[in-house]
Design an enzyme around this catalytic site. Structure first.
Site, mmCIF file in Angstrom:
data_model
loop_
_atom_site.group_PDB
_atom_site.id
_atom_site.type_symbol
_atom_site.label_atom_id
_atom_site.label_comp_id
_atom_site.label_asym_id
_atom_site.label_seq_id
_atom_site.Cartn_x
_atom_site.Cartn_y
_atom_site.Cartn_z
ATOM 1 N N ARG A 34 1.085 -1.167 -0.076
ATOM 2 C CA ARG A 34 -0.163 0.096 0.211
ATOM 3 C C ARG A 34 0.739 0.915 0.224
ATOM 4 N NH1 ARG A 34 -4.551 -1.998 -0.072
ATOM 5 N NH2 ARG A 34 -5.397 -3.370 1.080
ATOM 6 N N ASP A 35 0.829 1.923 -0.875
ATOM 7 C CA ASP A 35 1.442 3.457 -1.096
ATOM 8 C C ASP A 35 1.158 4.196 1.063
ATOM 9 O OD1 ASP A 35 1.796 6.555 -1.804
ATOM 10 O OD2 ASP A 35 2.030 5.469 -3.167
ATOM 11 N N ILE A 36 1.853 4.977 0.725
ATOM 12 C CA ILE A 36 2.250 6.345 2.334
ATOM 13 C C ILE A 36 0.914 7.471 2.414
ATOM 14 C CG2 ILE A 36 4.047 4.258 3.489
ATOM 15 C CD1 ILE A 36 5.724 7.196 3.151
ATOM 16 N N ASN A 93 4.735 5.127 -14.008
ATOM 17 C CA ASN A 93 5.798 6.387 -14.508
ATOM 18 C C ASN A 93 7.195 6.094 -15.433
ATOM 19 O OD1 ASN A 93 3.301 8.254 -14.195
ATOM 20 N ND2 ASN A 93 4.288 8.554 -12.310
ATOM 21 N N GLU A 101 9.146 9.337 -9.872
ATOM 22 C CA GLU A 101 9.703 9.653 -8.776
ATOM 23 C C GLU A 101 11.079 8.680 -7.907
ATOM 24 O OE1 GLU A 101 7.117 11.462 -6.639
ATOM 25 O OE2 GLU A 101 6.089 12.815 -7.966
ATOM 26 N N VAL A 102 10.511 7.611 -8.173
ATOM 27 C CA VAL A 102 11.465 6.264 -7.956
ATOM 28 C C VAL A 102 12.258 5.904 -8.913
ATOM 29 C CG1 VAL A 102 11.862 4.643 -6.430
ATOM 30 C CG2 VAL A 102 9.982 6.363 -5.308
ATOM 31 N N HIS A 106 7.735 0.358 -11.323
ATOM 32 C CA HIS A 106 6.458 -0.205 -10.150
ATOM 33 C C HIS A 106 5.851 0.871 -10.719
ATOM 34 C CE1 HIS A 106 7.599 4.525 -9.884
ATOM 35 N NE2 HIS A 106 6.428 4.877 -9.090
ATOM 36 N N HIS A 108 1.527 1.394 -10.236
ATOM 37 C CA HIS A 108 0.433 1.999 -9.292
ATOM 38 C C HIS A 108 -0.872 2.026 -9.855
ATOM 39 C CE1 HIS A 108 2.067 6.223 -8.132
ATOM 40 N NE2 HIS A 108 3.455 5.117 -8.620
#
Length: 122
Positions: A34-36, A93, A101-102, A106, A108
């Protein structure tokens, strides 16, 4: 696009157990958590355990076993979260223009409310 992997990125640290996460499911080659800072009622990230920067990097260099595991895990999470009926958005992305961003592949998985248009007009 260069695919230089930064082994100090946050997802690499999560995979090494240096940073905790809220695991949804882990497989041999992938991790879903889960995304924080969720952007929707359901916001799960799915990452491969290998050192891949972007989806194209993964598609070109990952083994068949890694690719199958990763794609199947995305589908399993959608089913497990009950997203099949109302739908969901899958976002990956890549690079600077894609606002990644990372620097670790990944996706989402976002759902649970109307998500609006994919892109804002410039």
């Amino acid at each position: 696009m260069a695919h230089d992997y930064d082994s100090d990125n946050i997802f690499a640290k999560i995979l090494r157990g240096e940073i905790p996460n809220d695991t949804v499911k882990e497989t041999e080659h992938s991790l879903a958590f889960r995304d924080i800072q969720p952007q929707a009622p359901v916001h799960v990230l799915v990452i491969p355990k290998g050192s891949y920067v972007t989806f194209d990097h993964f598609a070109q260099e990952a083994s068949d076993a890694e690719i199958v595991d990763y794609v199947r895990l995305v589908g399993e999470i959608a089913r497990a979260e009950g997203l099949e009926e109302d739908g969901f958005r899958l976002i990956s992305n890549a690079g600077k223009t894609g606002v990644q961003e990372v620097p670790h592949l990944h996706v989402h998985i976002l759902a649970g409310r109307p998500l609006g248009r994919m892109l804002q007009k410039a």
